[in-house]
Design an enzyme around this catalytic site. Structure first.
Site, PDB file in Angstrom:
ATOM      1  N   HIS A  14       0.838  -1.206   0.000  1.00  0.00           N
ATOM      2  CA  HIS A  14       0.000   0.000   0.000  1.00  0.00           C
ATOM      3  C   HIS A  14       0.869   1.250   0.000  1.00  0.00           C
ATOM      4  O   HIS A  14       0.550   2.248  -0.642  1.00  0.00           O
ATOM      5  CB  HIS A  14      -0.900   0.022   1.228  1.00  0.00           C
ATOM      6  N   GLU A  60       0.399 -14.224 -24.531  1.00  0.00           N
ATOM      7  CA  GLU A  60       1.411 -14.268 -23.471  1.00  0.00           C
ATOM      8  C   GLU A  60       1.936 -15.676 -23.238  1.00  0.00           C
ATOM      9  O   GLU A  60       2.689 -15.912 -22.304  1.00  0.00           O
ATOM     10  CB  GLU A  60       0.859 -13.664 -22.172  1.00  0.00           C
ATOM     11  N   ASP A  86       4.681 -12.223 -19.262  1.00  0.00           N
ATOM     12  CA  ASP A  86       4.541 -13.676 -19.199  1.00  0.00           C
ATOM     13  C   ASP A  86       5.223 -14.362 -20.374  1.00  0.00           C
ATOM     14  O   ASP A  86       5.767 -15.455 -20.232  1.00  0.00           O
ATOM     15  CB  ASP A  86       3.053 -14.062 -19.135  1.00  0.00           C
ATOM     16  N   CYS A 128       1.483  -4.884 -24.335  1.00  0.00           N
ATOM     17  CA  CYS A 128       1.069  -4.324 -23.047  1.00  0.00           C
ATOM     18  C   CYS A 128       1.975  -4.769 -21.898  1.00  0.00           C
ATOM     19  O   CYS A 128       1.743  -4.406 -20.751  1.00  0.00           O
ATOM     20  CB  CYS A 128      -0.390  -4.642 -22.745  1.00  0.00           C
TER      21      CYS A 128
HETATM   22  C1  PEP Z   1       1.918  -9.674 -19.280  1.00  0.00           C
HETATM   23  O1  PEP Z   1       1.988 -10.845 -18.915  1.00  0.00           O
HETATM   24  O2  PEP Z   1       2.767  -9.119 -19.999  1.00  0.00           O
HETATM   25  C2  PEP Z   1       0.786  -8.826 -18.842  1.00  0.00           C
HETATM   26  C3  PEP Z   1       0.541  -7.668 -19.391  1.00  0.00           C
HETATM   27  O3  PEP Z   1       0.016  -9.267 -17.840  1.00  0.00           O
HETATM   28  P1  PEP Z   1       0.476  -9.368 -16.295  1.00  0.00           P
HETATM   29  O4  PEP Z   1       1.750  -8.612 -16.111  1.00  0.00           O
HETATM   30  O5  PEP Z   1      -0.662  -8.830 -15.531  1.00  0.00           O
HETATM   31  O6  PEP Z   1       0.645 -10.852 -16.132  1.00  0.00           O
HETATM   32 MG    MG Z   2       0.280 -11.867 -17.963  1.00  0.00          MG
END
Ligand code: PEP
Ligand code: MG
Length: 559
Positions: free
Chosen positions: A190, A432, A456, A503
């Site tokens: 937090h 991923e 991932d 992402c």
């Molecule tokens: C990823 O795996 O790149 C992703 C965007 O999801 P997270 O980091 O939430 O696993």
């Molecule tokens: Mg992920």
């Protein structure tokens, strides 16, 4: 001058006097009592008092810090009501004839141990344990009839502690906090989240050297480098002044890019969107001029609860982000939860490798009721903006086919109930897993866009758990494997007319922005503070030289 080092949570320079936060922890020992009823009454009285206190704190906090941050006090009320927690204390008093204080302390120990043993998600567990300690400290205070200690700051301060309890950070007077430094803590605690959201320089994990004896010493925190200078000499102070001016200028220059396009010098435009974890991040995303939300990790709706979030609560959250973004795209990822989240109400069996286990879309597809509640809330919210839905952990086209069948059922229900929704929401696959890359030509026939989750993808393709301390040593610096996969996904996606986004955190690495553009990535979704640096890089590039593009591809992809 003394120098202490730790891990940066949010970069900045903070100057002030060290104020060490120490809660009055009183040593409590076991005492044998004859009148157990009296101890039970003391306990019941304390519970009532804490309940009232938490209600008040919630009401007072909402107008100051907003509903999301204030929710911590609702979570604490749930802990206070938790039957296992209460039973444990009452039965200790009755069965062991012990004092109420001791029953509280023993219960905290037992719960912490049990939670640590049953989950491998250490950051999440340490946050939950912090919540239990927080509530228990209140109980103890009322059992012993002590007043709450105020942590008043009279001047600009470097606020230090071993770690903060959630309700403690919320009560800090932020206008007097120049920086926060803790001995322990995690990047997702937090304290860390609050510092990042509010832009307060913050360093965690400074170890035992950060101690109370430093109280009242003047100090300058350089959290860009994770260093705390205690009583800095003149030369260091001057260097830090200079660094502050340089970094400040850099930040200021970046803010001039607000309202500008993410366009290369030769006219290629690319979307730059924000990754957010909950509603409190929206403000930061807007301040950094995001083109929309490229990833809202919806797990925050499920964590810290003791039951599934209902449809109305989810609908409210999705509608809020869509309305706040005023027509800009909002990509919401359906929940990515497995046994490592430690959420009892999911009823998931513990497993040795939860990252590779029964999680995410696998849970959704095998328990459609949970999935349908989220989809219903998403479809109902869709009329408030440009919603896109992203499905995580996809490994084969059959999963998307099944998802679409469930969506058809959801739509039929909503039509029957006369609830409006958008029929043509874009559906995306989060790429991923290496399987999704290899099958991206087939997946492209089933979805409307791809978003590549490099966090991932790096872990699964390099066969190294992403939280493993050796991760950086194992994953090759040139990222050749993941870059080749990005190329495959882009080629397959584009062949079917799909947009392809990144992402994962890699998307914010500006030393690769040019390569991402050479590979024809359509958009990058990054943490809000990375939006303007990425925009700056994009605007400095010129991709018109085809020979250069070929050289880049050869250099980075070695093909
Ligand atoms: C990823 O795996 O790149 C992703 C965007 O999801 P997270 O980091 O939430 O696993
Ligand atoms: Mg992920």
């Amino acid at each position: 001058m003394q120098k202490l080092m730790g891990t940066t949570v949010y970069g900045g320079i903070g100057r002030g006097v060290i104020k060490y936060f120490h809660r009055d922890e009183i040593a409590i020992s076991k005492a044998r009592v004859v009148d157990t009823m009296r101890e039970l009454r003391k306990f019941a009285y304390a519970r009532n008092e804490v309940e009232e206190e938490l209600k008040k704190l919630y009401e007072q906090s909402v107008p100051v810090v907003g509903e999301d941050e204030a929710q911590i006090f609702l979570i604490h009320q749930m802990i206070l009501d938790d039957s296992q927690y209460v039973d444990s204390m009452e039965s200790l008093i009755l069965n062991e004839h012990c004092n109420a204080e001791y029953a509280v302390v023993r219960t905290v120990k037992m719960f912490s141990k049990m939670m640590e043993e049953t989950s491998s998600e250490s950051e999440y567990i340490s946050e939950r344990i912090a919540d239990i300690r927080d509530v228990s400290a209140r109980l103890l205070r009322h059992i012993q009839n002590r007043d709450e200690k105020d942590f008043k700051l009279d001047e600009m301060s470097i606020v230090c502690a071993d770690d903060f309890l959630p309700s403690e950070t919320i009560r800090l007077d932020k206008s007097k906090v120049a920086a926060i430094c803790t001995s322990y803590g995690s990047a997702n605690s937090h304290t860390a989240i609050l510092a990042r959201t509010r832009g307060i320089p913050c360093i965690i994990g400074m170890g035992g050297e950060l101690k109370e004896s430093l109280e009242n010493k003047y100090c300058v925190v350089d959290s860009y480098s994770g260093i705390m200078y205690i009583e800095p000499d003149n030369e260091t102070s001057k260097l830090l002044d200079h660094k502050e001016a340089v970094e400040g200028r850099k930040r200021e220059l970046l803010t001039r890019l607000r309202g500008r396009k993410n366009v290369t010098r030769d006219g290629r435009e690319i979307e730059v969107l924000a990754n957010i974890c909950d509603l409190t991040d929206i403000e930061n995303a807007k301040r950094n001029d995001c083109g929309g939300i490229g990833l809202l990790r919806s797990e925050y709706l499920y964590t810290g609860k003791n039951d599934f979030p209902d449809e109305e609560m989810q609908f409210y959250n999705y509608r809020r982000v869509l309305t706040e973004m005023q027509g800009k795209p909002v990509t919401i990822r359906t929940m990515d939860i497995g046994a490592d989240a430690g959420l009892d109400y999911f009823g998931l069996d513990q497993e040795k490798n939860p990252a590779l286990g029964f999680r995410s879309i696998r849970v959704c597809l095998s328990r459609p009721q949970i999935f349908k509640t989220q989809l219903r809330a998403l479809y109902r919210a869709s009329i408030y903006g440009d919603l896109r839905i992203l499905f995580p952990m996809i490994v084969q086209p059959g999963e998307i086919i099944r998802i679409k069948e469930i969506i058809d059922e959801v739509k039929a229900e909503l039509i029957q109930e006369d609830k409006p929704f958008k029929d043509d929401i874009s559906l995306g696959a989060l790429i991923e897993t290496p399987a999704a890359v290899m099958l991206s030509d087939l997946l492209a026939e089933q979805v409307d866009f791809f978003s590549i989750g490099t966090n991932d993808l790096e872990q699964f393709s390099n066969a190294i758990y992403r939280h493993n301390p050796h991760f950086e040593d194992i994953v090759p610096d040139d990222h050749i494997c993941v870059l080749r996969m990005i190329k495959t996904v882009c080629d397959n996606g584009h062949a079917h007319g799909l947009k392809v986004y990144i992402c994962g955190e890699f998307g914010a690495d500006t030393s690769y922005t040019e390569v991402f553009l050479d590979l024809h990535i359509d958009g990058l979704s990054v943490t809000p503070t990375n939006i303007l640096p990425v925009r700056k890089t994009i605007r400095s590039l010129n991709l018109s030289d085809r020979r250069q593009v070929r050289q880049n591809i050869q250099k980075y992809l070695k093909c």
